[in-house]
Enzyme design. Structure first.
Site, PDB file in Angstrom:
ATOM      1  N   GLY A  94      26.409 -14.930   2.225  1.00  0.00           N
ATOM      2  CA  GLY A  94      27.749 -15.501   2.137  1.00  0.00           C
ATOM      3  C   GLY A  94      27.975 -16.310   0.875  1.00  0.00           C
ATOM      4  CG  LEU A  95      25.497 -18.538  -0.831  1.00  0.00           C
ATOM      5  CD1 LEU A  95      24.170 -19.122  -1.307  1.00  0.00           C
ATOM      6  CD2 LEU A  95      26.503 -19.674  -0.594  1.00  0.00           C
ATOM      7  CB  SER A 111      28.563  -7.901  -3.035  1.00  0.00           C
ATOM      8  OG  SER A 111      29.096  -8.712  -2.050  1.00  0.00           O
ATOM      9  CG  ASP A 167      40.518 -14.719   0.225  1.00  0.00           C
ATOM     10  OD1 ASP A 167      40.528 -14.403   1.439  1.00  0.00           O
ATOM     11  OD2 ASP A 167      39.632 -14.348  -0.568  1.00  0.00           O
ATOM     12  CE1 TYR A 211      36.708 -11.702   4.875  1.00  0.00           C
ATOM     13  CE2 TYR A 211      37.959  -9.702   4.550  1.00  0.00           C
ATOM     14  CZ  TYR A 211      37.648 -10.985   4.176  1.00  0.00           C
ATOM     15  OH  TYR A 211      38.292 -11.551   3.106  1.00  0.00           O
ATOM     16  CD  GLU A 247      35.390 -20.014   3.810  1.00  0.00           C
ATOM     17  OE1 GLU A 247      35.599 -19.172   2.919  1.00  0.00           O
ATOM     18  OE2 GLU A 247      34.724 -21.052   3.625  1.00  0.00           O
ATOM     19  CG  HIS A 248      38.369 -15.995   7.199  1.00  0.00           C
ATOM     20  ND1 HIS A 248      38.177 -14.639   7.126  1.00  0.00           N
ATOM     21  CD2 HIS A 248      37.147 -16.540   7.431  1.00  0.00           C
ATOM     22  CE1 HIS A 248      36.887 -14.369   7.340  1.00  0.00           C
ATOM     23  NE2 HIS A 248      36.244 -15.510   7.518  1.00  0.00           N
ATOM     24  CG  ASP A 252      34.074 -14.042  -2.177  1.00  0.00           C
ATOM     25  OD1 ASP A 252      34.558 -15.148  -1.880  1.00  0.00           O
ATOM     26  OD2 ASP A 252      33.632 -13.250  -1.346  1.00  0.00           O
ATOM     27  CD  GLU A 307      33.240  -6.638  -1.682  1.00  0.00           C
ATOM     28  OE1 GLU A 307      32.896  -7.128  -2.779  1.00  0.00           O
ATOM     29  OE2 GLU A 307      32.699  -6.950  -0.610  1.00  0.00           O
TER      30      GLU A 307
HETATM   31  C1  GLA Z   1      34.577 -13.398   2.169  1.00  0.00           C
HETATM   32  C2  GLA Z   1      35.630 -12.654   1.363  1.00  0.00           C
HETATM   33  C3  GLA Z   1      36.632 -13.606   0.726  1.00  0.00           C
HETATM   34  C4  GLA Z   1      37.178 -14.599   1.744  1.00  0.00           C
HETATM   35  C5  GLA Z   1      36.060 -15.222   2.573  1.00  0.00           C
HETATM   36  C6  GLA Z   1      36.580 -16.061   3.708  1.00  0.00           C
HETATM   37  O1  GLA Z   1      33.778 -14.158   1.330  1.00  0.00           O
HETATM   38  O2  GLA Z   1      35.031 -11.868   0.363  1.00  0.00           O
HETATM   39  O3  GLA Z   1      37.659 -12.885   0.097  1.00  0.00           O
HETATM   40  O4  GLA Z   1      38.142 -14.001   2.556  1.00  0.00           O
HETATM   41  O5  GLA Z   1      35.196 -14.238   3.125  1.00  0.00           O
HETATM   42  O6  GLA Z   1      37.265 -17.152   3.226  1.00  0.00           O
END
Ligand code: GLA
Length: 395
Positions: free
Chosen positions: A134-135, A138, A44, A232, A41-42, A182, A170
């Site tokens: 968070g799924l 978008s 990418d 973010y 997570e975080h 995503d 985005e």
């Molecule tokens: C969101 C972002 C992704 C990623 C996650 C955290 O979903 O769209 O690119 O950075 O947060 O892992």
């Protein structure tokens, strides 16, 4: 319409299109999934690894080309705003109502790359994925729009480029500086597999997720992650600052290039203590992701679960993207029998947790965590036992 998550059929979507636009001849139907990230997570946007999988829930569209230059968009999920009517020249700058900024951003990005639509279009969207949870609802709209326009107009864009176009849109149209995870998961997902993606190179590998007697259970805090975009973007800047400082000692472009030993050696160069913690998360989470994939391949789900737990702690304490509601779900879940691992998933500040739970315990965990959550938070959490599905496609 079928009942329950993931039970929508092509006929359901065509019927919805007919109800709105009054015709159904020549209508095609497409689907792009949402995603859940198992770990990584975080990482990418830090040139690290991620390990997401596509879900069987996501966004559908029914679509038909027109013989004029009118563009009509309609979302069944926000049906109160009705049909949004624009045209080929103006659809690339549409901002309102809010949801239209996702398809419009894709049309704008496609056009800037020479993929200009030369006929009008009627589109109906319907998502069976909770929005803002968070799924990647978008990302699923972005990937779906890019894929179907490419398919209908014969642009022949590859799925990896569809993901890139979604991310670009985005970042540059919607102002959210997300990484590529995503959109990549939605475009490239594969049934019963997670995607081990190196975001520095976009090299990827499918890893079968054979859970045997276990299930993936998503737990939704029902707290919208509204702070997410601004915080973010701040996290992203903090990581960039850390890279700038570290560069005086070692030649790197992203935190993903560092292993833990190098990080420990060079972290003293990072001036701001907050940035040290952000960078520590990025470096250690990247390593955890690589280790988790190894564990999965070796069938060691206990280790996989332990790494999920460490990931949550790091996101909570070092990266500070968790929140009370996510922490309560994790706390209440991890103490129960049959739980292999649980952690927040996605951007954070609300949204969902992902967990791996033994079949025989799933109902009891949902019941007990649900009760405790309601007592401590004051409203209900939702629980989805999910399956891993394929990426974007025409139905
Ligand atoms: C969101 C972002 C992704 C990623 C996650 C955290 O979903 O769209 O690119 O950075 O947060 O892992």
């Amino acid at each position: 319409m079928g009942s329950g998550l993931g039970s929508v059929t092509k006929t359901d979507i065509i019927d919805l299109f007919y109800n709105v636009y009054g015709y159904k001849e020549g209508v095609s139907v497409y689907f792009a999934p949402g995603r859940v990230n198992l770990i990584g997570e975080h990482t990418d946007y830090n040139g690290g690894h991620v390990f997401p999988c596509a879900l069987t829930i996501g966004t559908y569209a029914a679509v038909s080309l027109r013989n004029d230059d009118t563009v009509r968009l309609y979302s069944e999920n926000v049906s109160r705003v009705g049909i949004v009517k624009t045209n080929l020249d103006e659809c690339t700058s549409l901002r309102a109502p809010g949801w239209c900024a996702y398809p419009a951003g894709i049309m704008w990005t496609l056009e800037s790359r020479g993929f200009k639509m030369n006929r009008g279009i009627d589109i109906l969207y319907y998502g069976d994925i909770p929005a803002g949870a968070g799924l990647s609802s978008s990302a699923s709209i972005e990937v779906l729009t890019a894929y179907m326009i490419s398919d209908l107009f014969g642009f022949g864009i590859s799925n990896v480029d569809i993901a890139r176009i979604g991310q670009y849109s985005e970042n540059n149209y919607n102002g959210m500086n997300c990484g590529i995870m995503d959109q990549f998961a939605s475009a490239m997902g594969k049934k019963d597999n997670a995607i081990f993606l190196d975001t520095a190179t976009l090299e990827y590998e499918y890893a079968p997720v054979e859970l045997d007697d276990k299930k993936i259970v998503i737990m939704n805090t029902n707290k919208k992650h509204s702070l997410c975009d601004s915080e973010y973007n701040t996290r992203r800047r903090e990581c960039e600052k850390a890279v700038e400082d570290i560069k005086s000692g070692i030649n790197i472009e992203t935190l993903g290039e560092l292993n833990e030993e190098q990080f420990e050696e060079y972290k003293c160069l990072i001036k701001d203590s907050v940035c040290v913690r952000r960078a520590r998360h990025a470096v250690y989470e990247n390593r955890r992701t690589i280790n988790a994939v190894e564990a999965l391949k070796a069938g060691d789900m206990r280790l996989f679960g332990k790494l999920m737990k460490e990931s949550h702690v790091s996101l909570r304490d070092d990266y500070e993207v968790s929140c009370k509601e996510l922490d309560i779900l994790v706390e209440e879940t991890e103490k129960l029998d049959g739980v292999y691992g649980v952690r927040m998933t996605g951007g954070g500040f609300g949204g969902c947790c992902v967990s791996i739970i033994e079949d025989a315990h799933v109902d009891a965990v949902i019941e007990r965590v649900g009760r405790a959550y309601k007592k401590r938070v004051g409203y209900d959490a939702d629980f989805y036992v999910v399956s891993i599905g394929d990426g974007v496609r025409r139905l």
